[in-house]
Design an enzyme around this catalytic site. Sequence first.
Site, PDB file in Angstrom:
ATOM      1  N   SER A  36       0.736  -1.335  -0.297  1.00 16.83           N
ATOM      2  CA  SER A  36       0.342   0.386  -0.106  1.00 16.83           C
ATOM      3  C   SER A  36       1.176   1.415   0.369  1.00 16.83           C
ATOM      4  O   SER A  36       2.323   1.360   0.719  1.00 16.83           O
ATOM      5  CB  SER A  36      -0.986   0.262   0.842  1.00 16.83           C
ATOM      6  N   TYR A  63      -0.775  -0.534  10.497  1.00 14.76           N
ATOM      7  CA  TYR A  63      -0.815  -1.385   9.148  1.00 14.76           C
ATOM      8  C   TYR A  63      -0.036  -0.503   8.101  1.00 14.76           C
ATOM      9  O   TYR A  63       0.717  -1.404   7.263  1.00 14.76           O
ATOM     10  CB  TYR A  63      -2.349  -0.596   8.248  1.00 14.76           C
TER      11      TYR A  63
END
Length: 250
Positions: A150, A164
């Site tokens: 990501s 995350y």
Amino acid sequence: MSQTIFGLTGQIALVTGAGRGMGVGIARMLGRLGAKVVVNDFYAERAEETVAELRKEGIDAFAAPADITDYQQVAAMVAKVTEEIGAIDILVSNAGVPTDGMGYKKFLESTPDDWQKFVDLNMFGLMNACHATVPGMVERGYGRVIAITSESWRAGLPMGIAAYAASKAGAVGFIRHLAAETGRSGITVNALSLGTMNNWDSDALAKKTCFVPRAGSPDDVGAGVAYFASKEASWVTGQVLPLNGGSLTA
């Protein structure tokens, strides 16, 4: 006879977290290019539903439910796939959102338990899958590993996703080192770094932040994976390809 560019006929691809969202797009694209697709998901019914959907499209697909954070389950899944379907040529480590969701929290309001689920999935899940599949690739002298990460690892955001993002950054570091260890054995290891995707209500944000004013789709991700999975990408390894519509360019 000419060969289809990016053709994957005769290859077997394992896609983790492929029971929904971007994983379905990845599995569909690899299947359309001729690969036999093994659909992994934590939830067996979700994997089976995706397989049924892909088979209706003429894609050779198989369900392989397992908890990717559990090494023993991953090893057993890979052994079963190898025995019943064949050796895995392509690994796409796509699973990235915990079963209980993202749970957005500012770091100072979070706990070690909140951090652990992201590390378990995005780092150990990737490492488990690689440890179970890559030795066979090395033995055969050919393989492709693609991690889905990501853009949160590249840019700080006030969204409550620090753990995350840290786990995704760890995944990037891991793939670069694995690429260095396996390149001389015919293995390439790369990552796709995703920007704003259409798996949530993201169109308004994408129109403001992306040069291409839309959110990314499963088809976009599938196309990026298809390139890395192909024989045409044999000289590309240890790389991270931003797939973000231009929202980040540095």
